[in-house]
Design a protein around this motif. Structure first.
Motif, mmCIF file in Angstrom:
data_model
loop_
_atom_site.group_PDB
_atom_site.id
_atom_site.type_symbol
_atom_site.label_atom_id
_atom_site.label_comp_id
_atom_site.label_asym_id
_atom_site.label_seq_id
_atom_site.Cartn_x
_atom_site.Cartn_y
_atom_site.Cartn_z
ATOM 1 N N LEU A 54 -6.912 8.257 4.027
ATOM 2 C CA LEU A 54 -7.815 7.073 4.237
ATOM 3 C C LEU A 54 -7.560 6.115 2.848
ATOM 4 O O LEU A 54 -7.417 4.922 2.747
ATOM 5 N N ILE A 55 -7.787 7.116 1.578
ATOM 6 C CA ILE A 55 -7.808 6.255 0.420
ATOM 7 C C ILE A 55 -6.582 5.920 -0.141
ATOM 8 O O ILE A 55 -6.371 4.831 -0.669
ATOM 9 N N GLY A 56 -5.501 6.893 0.028
ATOM 10 C CA GLY A 56 -4.260 6.490 -0.683
ATOM 11 C C GLY A 56 -4.388 6.476 -1.967
ATOM 12 O O GLY A 56 -5.075 7.428 -2.535
ATOM 13 N N SER A 57 -3.824 5.352 -2.781
ATOM 14 C CA SER A 57 -3.651 5.270 -4.090
ATOM 15 C C SER A 57 -4.934 4.458 -4.778
ATOM 16 O O SER A 57 -4.920 4.140 -5.635
ATOM 17 N N GLY A 58 -5.973 4.116 -3.800
ATOM 18 C CA GLY A 58 -7.096 3.385 -4.112
ATOM 19 C C GLY A 58 -7.438 2.572 -3.338
ATOM 20 O O GLY A 58 -7.187 2.520 -1.942
ATOM 21 N N PHE A 59 -8.589 1.651 -3.635
ATOM 22 C CA PHE A 59 -9.207 0.790 -2.796
ATOM 23 C C PHE A 59 -8.382 -0.271 -1.937
ATOM 24 O O PHE A 59 -8.628 -0.220 -0.791
ATOM 25 N N SER A 60 -7.382 -0.741 -2.564
ATOM 26 C CA SER A 60 -6.409 -1.636 -1.760
ATOM 27 C C SER A 60 -5.807 -1.050 -0.532
ATOM 28 O O SER A 60 -5.506 -1.777 0.491
ATOM 29 N N ASP A 61 -5.513 0.152 -0.679
ATOM 30 C CA ASP A 61 -4.833 0.997 0.278
ATOM 31 C C ASP A 61 -5.897 1.138 1.370
ATOM 32 O O ASP A 61 -5.382 1.006 2.545
ATOM 33 N N ILE A 62 -7.281 1.536 1.068
ATOM 34 C CA ILE A 62 -8.214 1.599 2.148
ATOM 35 C C ILE A 62 -8.290 0.444 3.010
ATOM 36 O O ILE A 62 -8.299 0.462 4.111
ATOM 37 N N LEU A 63 -8.160 -0.793 2.295
ATOM 38 C CA LEU A 63 -8.502 -1.946 3.002
ATOM 39 C C LEU A 63 -7.015 -2.003 4.331
ATOM 40 O O LEU A 63 -7.438 -2.514 5.355
ATOM 41 N N PRO A 80 -12.867 -0.600 -7.044
ATOM 42 C CA PRO A 80 -14.246 -0.019 -7.556
ATOM 43 C C PRO A 80 -13.863 1.143 -8.003
ATOM 44 O O PRO A 80 -15.002 1.520 -8.736
ATOM 45 N N PHE A 81 -13.178 1.986 -7.577
ATOM 46 C CA PHE A 81 -13.245 3.385 -8.173
ATOM 47 C C PHE A 81 -12.660 3.555 -9.350
ATOM 48 O O PHE A 81 -12.788 4.552 -10.169
#
Ligand code: FES
Lengths: 455, 236
Positions: free
Chosen positions: A181-190, B140-141
């Motif tokens: 889900l997270i991949g390499s960070g928040f932009s990936d989650i989105l 945010p992380f």
């Protein structure tokens, strides 16, 4: 015969094309479904599923339109939603309909499920329909959750974080799933949530819907128009806001999730382990609904004859209502410690849930043991799922009322247009919805008129 | 239909105790009443037989046949095709790796601020490590909170709450780190959760950023102790 008028010939030609098409359609899967167009007003309880499907279609159309402007990126998502809401013509209306249709879909799906549950409709060879329905309900909520996360306001960001961390709290597979889900960070989650929201989940839902559809589909056009109109009117009365833009340099304040998740929020706030509160308990609820056809296997359909299932249903419904309402409550006193304000007393909370459960079973078994035998005229026959009401308009007044309503509709349309032109898109929605409701009434008058002709 | 004569049939249906006598009866009735006999097959071996009455479209009797261990030519061909299918799909096995893109945190020495810019009992949210890519830097992380305690000391922690990853902040009025979601409270001196749901967890210390202050008073971040979202003591 050769001197038929042009219009007559044109009509014949159209009828030919219609026949031709109908003949060819017989080769398709569509002919496996029998569409029932009711001739009288029916209680919508019998076709809540169809109404849920209608909201699904509305969501598909408005959602596809929103995709023209939405940008699934950490830095520009909120701006793109603001653009839709404020600058793009009809953007605010489309987004509002999308939002309120999602709420309506969840509400109708839950209502549909409980109605079918109490009517014992998961029996009589409907088990597969029932199970696909429960899965569809869960997917509907996940779909709505991934949707409101795309806006990237404060509420969305916190919801995304909680979703990701709940995933990671699942034993064994959790951290693997979370890393997907997270991949390499928040932009990936989105962007992952976006893929789920616009493609993966709707596709699975469509496949399940084809299994979930019964052979007979009630297509009550007036009611469909009323539901669509009601969604738009509610959108006009309580237009959805943008929320506060998430700024990574300012951690957000207290934020309550959407209403279909406040129940979970309440469980989490009682301080029990996050996996139990956020994953295990809701899964348990879903599993109970999934297996109920295999527990309650008797031939009885009436709720009074099935005290265990009915008790379970009332307890479930009561618990959903209590937890959902409780989740909204936050001690408003700002001088108190934050931990204290947000904490839900577990004894009070689980006590209330235990009491509602005991009361539900007490009521149904009590009714079954003491009241039911005394009802002498009680008949074993299960009532038909579809109730009919009579609401007829007499022949002569029929045409007149249609003309009157058309006039009103014309004025309402103009009012709506005027509202929209003067920059009140929300108020315009109330008129747009009202026009749809008048359309529903006219449809009903039409069908009762046609019935009169036949009779 | 011939299959019935080929295999040694055992009936497991309640109504048929006398296997030998009823066998004939079933076959007999098969000929006249029932339309279809479907074979179960498992990896090409016949393992069972099921009788279906087409008129009622329901299963009537289930037979279990003893597996015929003699592999016929047909079965052998089927097995070979199945093997080929497996081989064709094997290259797709590592496709799971497509779904995962791992996080890369290049630990670097990075200037955050100067002590003169940060008064006592205040905080500053900073990005670490900065990549220059706005999408990444808004994550945010990757946000941390630099706190100057009322006693003048500096501390820096991850803003990701250890409970359910909401974002915490240092509140100067109450001199504590608070999470807005479910009310976890952290001690700013140590980063340990003292109240709320995070305090009940085994991993309850916020990951800390190693700070260095040079002679000019510049504060540098140089490495993270712990794992974001899982705590100082946590491991992924
Ligand atoms: S996420 Fe911080 S208290 Fe739950």
């Amino acid at each position: 015969m050769e001197k038929k008028g042009l219009s007559r010939r044109l009509l014949n030609r159209l009828a030919d094309i219609y026949d031709w098409l109908l003949n060819r359609l017989e080769r398709t899967i569509l002919m496996g479904i029998r569409f029932v167009l009711p001739k009288k007003i029916l209680s919508p309880h019998g076709f809540l599923g169809m109404l849920t499907f209608v909201t699904f279609i509305i969501l598909g159309i408005t959602g596809a339109l929103l995709m023209f402007y939405y940008k699934p990126s950490l830095t520009s998502a909120y701006e793109s939603v603001r653009l839709i809401n404020e600058d793009i013509a009809f953007g605010m209306i489309i987004r509002n309909i999308h939002y309120h249709a999602s709420n309506a879909m969840i509400f109708l799906a839950i209502y549909h499920m409980f109605y079918q549950f109490f009517a014992g409709r998961y029996k009589i060879r409907n088990e597969v329909i029932w199970i696909t329905g429960v899965i569809l309900g869960v997917l509907t909520i996940i779909e709505a959750y991934t949707g409101y996360d795309l806006i990237m306001n404060e509420r969305a960001v916190l919801a995304i974080n909680i979703g990701a961390s709940l995933t990671s709290s699942i034993p064994v597979a959790g951290q693997f799933l979370a890393s997907i889900l997270i991949g390499s960070g928040f932009s990936d989650i989105l962007i992952h949530y976006y893929a789920f929201h616009v493609f993966i989940i709707p596709l699975i839902m469509l496949l399940l819907i084809t299994i979930h559809f019964p052979r007979n589909l009630i297509l009550d056009m007036p009611m469909i128009a009323i539901i669509s109109g009601a969604i738009i009117i509610v959108g006009g009365i309580t237009p959805v806001s943008l929320g506060t833009k998430f700024d990574p340099n300012i951690p957000p304040g207290i934020t309550v999730p959407e209403w279909y998740l406040t129940g979970l929020y309440a469980f989490i706030r009682t301080g029990i382990d996050k996996f139990i509160a956020g994953v295990l308990l809701p899964t348990l609820l879903v599993i109970i609904f999934l297996i109920i056809p295999f527990i309650d296997r008797g031939p009885k359909l009436s709720w009074a004859e099935r005290p265990f299932a009915t008790g379970l249903g009332i307890a479930g419904l009561g618990q959903i209502i209590i937890t959902t309402v409780w989740g909204f409550y936050i001690n408003p006193d700002p001088t108190l410690d934050l931990a204290e304000r947000l904490m839900i007393d577990p004894f009070l909370f689980y006590g209330a849930l235990a009491i509602i459960t005991a009361a539900a079973f007490g009521f149904t078994y009590g009714y079954h043991i003491w009241v039911l035998p005394k009802r002498k005229n009680y008949s074993e026959k299960s009532k038909s799922n579809i109730k009919q009401w009579n609401l007829k308009i007499e022949g002569k007044r029929l045409l007149l009322s249609i003309i009157g309503l058309l006039g009103a509709q014309f004025i309402i349309d103009i009012m709506g247009l005027q509202m929209y032109m003067s920059g009140h898109a929300d108020k315009a929605m109330i008129w747009i919805g009202a026009s749809l409701i008048i359309f529903a009434i006219i449809l009903h008058i039409m069908r009762s008129g046609i019935e009169d002709d036949k009779g | 239909m011939k299959d019935i004569y080929f295999y040694n049939i055992y009936l497991y249906h309640k109504g048929f105790r006398d296997v030998k006598n009823n066998l004939f009866l079933s076959v007999y009735s098969l000929k006249y009443s029932f339309k279809v006999a479907i074979k179960y097959s498992l990896f090409g071996f016949k393992t069972g037989l099921i009788l279906v009455d087409l008129h009622e479209s329901r299963c009537l009797i289930k037979f279990r046949c003893k597996t015929d261990m003699k592999i016929s030519r047909r079965d052998a061909l089927k097995s070979l095709a199945a093997l080929s299918g497996t081989l064709a799909l094997t290259p797709f096995l590592p496709i799971g790796d497509f779904l995962i893109q791992s996080t890369t945190f290049n630990i670097q020495r990075q200037r955050i601020a100067n002590i003169k810019d940060i008064p006592f009992n205040s905080r500053l949210i900073f990005t670490y490590p900065i990549t220059g890519n706005t999408e990444r830097d808004n994550d945010p992380f990757r946000k941390f909170v630099l706190i100057r305690l009322p006693n003048g000391q500096f501390k820096a922690y991850s803003t990701v709450c250890l409970h359910l990853w909401c974002l915490v902040d240092y509140k100067t009025e109450r001199q504590q780190i608070e999470c807005p979601c479910h009310g976890s409270i952290y001690d700013p001196n140590t980063g340990i959760a003292i109240r709320g749901p995070a305090a009940l967890q085994p991993n309850k210390t916020l990951p800390e950023v190693k700070l260095e202050i040079d002679e000019k008073g510049d504060i540098y971040a140089n490495g993270i102790i712990g794992v974001i979202g899982y705590g100082k003591e946590g491991s992924k």
